[in-house]
Design an enzyme around this catalytic site. Structure first.
Site, PDB file in Angstrom:
ATOM      1  CG  HIS A 121      22.549 -49.484 -21.583  1.00  0.00           C
ATOM      2  ND1 HIS A 121      23.502 -49.623 -20.602  1.00  0.00           N
ATOM      3  CD2 HIS A 121      22.803 -50.468 -22.486  1.00  0.00           C
ATOM      4  CE1 HIS A 121      24.290 -50.652 -20.888  1.00  0.00           C
ATOM      5  NE2 HIS A 121      23.891 -51.175 -22.034  1.00  0.00           N
ATOM      6  NE  ARG A 150      28.333 -50.430 -28.062  1.00  0.00           N
ATOM      7  CZ  ARG A 150      28.807 -51.162 -27.071  1.00  0.00           C
ATOM      8  NH1 ARG A 150      29.056 -50.600 -25.915  1.00  0.00           N
ATOM      9  NH2 ARG A 150      29.039 -52.447 -27.220  1.00  0.00           N
ATOM     10  CE  LYS A 163      29.038 -60.369 -20.068  1.00  0.00           C
ATOM     11  NZ  LYS A 163      28.260 -59.248 -20.604  1.00  0.00           N
ATOM     12  CB  SER A 170      28.387 -51.894 -18.822  1.00  0.00           C
ATOM     13  OG  SER A 170      27.069 -51.583 -19.154  1.00  0.00           O
TER      14      SER A 170
END
Ligand code: PNS
Length: 157
Positions: free
Chosen positions: A16, A89, A40, A127
């Protein structure tokens, strides 16, 4: 031009940070916005995530750190921003990212999503990976900013 860099950042990783550091070369101002996702169960509170991001971006003068509950495009409108910045990514990111970009476009056509290819050293990093390693007692010192590594260590001790 102002860019919003939205995300969960639970926690912020070096991947990040790499996007933020490259984003500030391209945009006048980058607003890193922590969006809380009620579905979440986060490791860190929004306040803690803001503190973590502020700490590791303090060397960047054109970065602001904020949080928001609601639609990202509404946040962008509030701040007069036309760009949402996201890192890409690997191919598996593409489907979700394209879906989000298209969804956001249907909500506010004037807002564009700009993708930056993640630096290849961080192409595996997320993460969730950080949390999984930390949960099983592995070191994440090479994956997250120093202050975040300390917080994770404290979280599990
Ligand atoms: O870091 P993440 O979890 O991949 O970030 C996803 C995030 C927070 C950018 C996305 O879930 C989001 O924009 N949430 C806010 C709600 C919203 O605007 N939804 C419509 C776009 S899918």
């Amino acid at each position: 031009m102002i860019a919003i860099y939205p995300g969960s950042f639970d926690p912020i990783t070096l991947g990040h940070l790499d996007i933020i550091e490259r984003g500030v070369q391209l945009f006048e101002r980058v607003i890193v916005t922590v969006l809380s996702n009620p579905s979440k169960h986060p490791m860190f509170s929004v306040e803690k995530r803001l503190e973590q991001i502020r700490h590791c971006t303090q060397h960047l003068s054109n970065v602001e750190v904020d949080s928001f509950q609601g639609l990202t495009v509404e946040y962008a409108k509030l701040h007069n921003a036309k760009v949402l910045l996201r890192g890409l990514r690997v191919l598996s990111d593409f489907e979700k990212e394209l879906q989000m970009a298209h969804t956001n476009k249907t909500l506010r056509d004037e807002i564009e999503t700009v993708f930056l290819a993640t630096t290849k050293e961080y192409s595996f990093l997320s993460s969730s990976i950080v949390k999984e390693i930390a949960k099983f007692g592995g070191s994440v010192a090479h994956l997250v900013p120093e202050n975040v590594a300390r917080d994770i260590h404290q979280y599990y001790s």
